[in-house]
Motif scaffolding. Sequence first.
Motif, PDB file in Angstrom:
ATOM      1  N   SER A   1      -8.285  -6.136   0.871  1.00  0.00           N
ATOM      2  CA  SER A   1      -8.408  -5.888  -0.651  1.00  0.00           C
ATOM      3  C   SER A   1      -8.049  -4.683  -0.854  1.00  0.00           C
ATOM      4  N   HIS A   2      -8.339  -3.661  -0.103  1.00  0.00           N
ATOM      5  CA  HIS A   2      -7.887  -2.176  -0.153  1.00  0.00           C
ATOM      6  C   HIS A   2      -6.453  -2.034  -0.385  1.00  0.00           C
ATOM      7  N   GLN A   3      -5.640  -2.531   0.481  1.00  0.00           N
ATOM      8  CA  GLN A   3      -4.348  -2.795   0.682  1.00  0.00           C
ATOM      9  C   GLN A   3      -3.765  -3.321  -0.584  1.00  0.00           C
TER      10      GLN A   3
ATOM     11  N   CYS B   1      -5.817 -10.008 -11.937  1.00  0.00           N
ATOM     12  CA  CYS B   1      -5.327  -8.657 -12.716  1.00  0.00           C
ATOM     13  C   CYS B   1      -4.539  -8.949 -14.256  1.00  0.00           C
TER      14      CYS B   1
ATOM     15  N   ASP C   1     -10.359  -4.897   4.274  1.00  0.00           N
ATOM     16  CA  ASP C   1      -8.953  -3.904   4.307  1.00  0.00           C
ATOM     17  C   ASP C   1      -7.823  -4.438   3.636  1.00  0.00           C
TER      18      ASP C   1
ATOM     19  N   LYS D   1      -4.955  -3.401  -3.566  1.00  0.00           N
ATOM     20  CA  LYS D   1      -5.282  -2.439  -4.770  1.00  0.00           C
ATOM     21  C   LYS D   1      -4.376  -1.140  -4.656  1.00  0.00           C
ATOM     22  N   GLU D   2      -4.202  -0.950  -3.434  1.00  0.00           N
ATOM     23  CA  GLU D   2      -3.291   0.256  -3.443  1.00  0.00           C
ATOM     24  C   GLU D   2      -1.842   0.040  -3.879  1.00  0.00           C
ATOM     25  N   GLN D   3      -1.462  -1.137  -3.442  1.00  0.00           N
ATOM     26  CA  GLN D   3      -0.010  -1.457  -3.985  1.00  0.00           C
ATOM     27  C   GLN D   3       0.014  -1.999  -5.345  1.00  0.00           C
ATOM     28  N   TRP D   4      -1.006  -2.882  -5.740  1.00  0.00           N
ATOM     29  CA  TRP D   4      -0.777  -3.283  -7.187  1.00  0.00           C
ATOM     30  C   TRP D   4      -2.300  -2.730  -7.956  1.00  0.00           C
ATOM     31  N   GLN D   5      -1.994  -1.368  -8.323  1.00  0.00           N
ATOM     32  CA  GLN D   5      -3.222  -0.974  -8.814  1.00  0.00           C
ATOM     33  C   GLN D   5      -4.096  -1.226 -10.086  1.00  0.00           C
TER      34      GLN D   5
END
Length: 227
Positions: A142-144, A177, A140, A146-150
């Motif tokens: 990791s998903h958060q 990144c 979770d 990648k949502e915040q820093w695309q």
Amino acid sequence: MMKTRQVDKWTSGQVDKWTSGQGEKFSIFDVLLREFYSFTRNTIFLSACLPVNESQPSPIFISNSGFLNSHSSILMTLFTNFKITFAPLSLSQVYQLADNAGNGAIVLMSGTVRNKTEGKPVKYLEYQAYEPMAIKIFQDISHQIKEQWQDVNSVIIHHRIGKLNIGDISVLVAVGCPHRGEAFSACGYGIDTLKHNAPIWKKEHFEDGVSSWVSIGMCEQLKMNNC
């Protein structure tokens, strides 16, 4: 050639049968199953298994109605990127997992066991975790991120459990990144969120013989200094 094991049937979280590619059967007592998680009917997280009679670990592939055959690369990514283990953590392994041709920066945070807590000499620490939930929380996070820093290309989270001595690495969080600013921010978010949310506990053993359990999430919320 690396041997693999396939678990092709289970009930209530207990493995009924182990088979190799040649059809050889193994009892559950023939192997040490470290991490076995089923998050949904068709999504399975897996980790490594160390056969008792072999010197090297071999991966277990968990099959669910052919799901594995078409998703093995995704499962192996989950297996390597998010891990709870008794084994010592490797800085070089986590860095390599975070490496990506699109990265301009990799930020790697290493948490280590210090020799004092609030002035009291520490002998060693003991970590425990509710592993299925902890791994789900790593995923979770990791998903958060990648949502915040695309632009983030990779998120790696490894946590050690068991007995850790002074100087041992307890947790590694790496983010790769294109730009260093986002990498620093995302990595900081990752370790802070892990400490708040992951069901992981540590027992501090002091030189004077006293010991006490601490929830890393609770002490973080209370802003205690012994986290």
